[in-house]
Design a protein around this motif. Structure first.
Motif: not given
Length: 122
Positions: A46-48, A52-53, A83, A119
């Motif tokens: 997911s984004g975050g 970034g991911f 994903s 991430s």
């Protein structure tokens, strides 16, 4: 569920997720302690995160229509289609060392990752 019971090493072009023996063993251990043999490890992107991911890990007893299921030693790892685009060619591993123990994703699509490994940037 287009790839139900697909072996962890099966090829679907580059859209494959490999599950190491160590990761399969750890997932089996965790599922046994959950007391529900129908559970699968769900791996999401997911984004975050700081790059970034970010990777997400949960247990799920249901595979959705857009999910891909990879199996290793009787353990199932499920990821959604979006994903899998970011995970294609990756290996899910479980590593134990002096610093601790954790699942690790070896992702060839990551152009950068954070120090914790949770991430990445693509």
């Amino acid at each position: 569920m287009p790839d139900t019971a697909l072996p962890a090493t099966a090829q679907e072009g580059a859209r494959v997720l490999t599950v190491s023996d160590s990761a399969a063993k750890r997932v089996a251990f965790l599922i046994e302690h959950e007391g529900d043999p129908a559970l699968m490890l769900r791996l999401t992107v997911s984004g975050g995160g700081c790059s970034g991911f970010q990777y997400g890990f949960t247990f799920d007893a249901t595979a959705n229509e857009d999910d891909h299921v990879f199996e290793k030693n009787g353990v199932k790892v499920v990821t959604d289609d979006v994903s899998l685009d970011l995970l294609a060619g990756s290996t899910l591993d479980y590593v134990e060392d002096l610093m601790g123990a954790a699942f690790q994703i070896k992702n060839p699509n990551a152009t950068a990752s954070c120090g914790c490994g949770n991430s990445f940037a693509a």
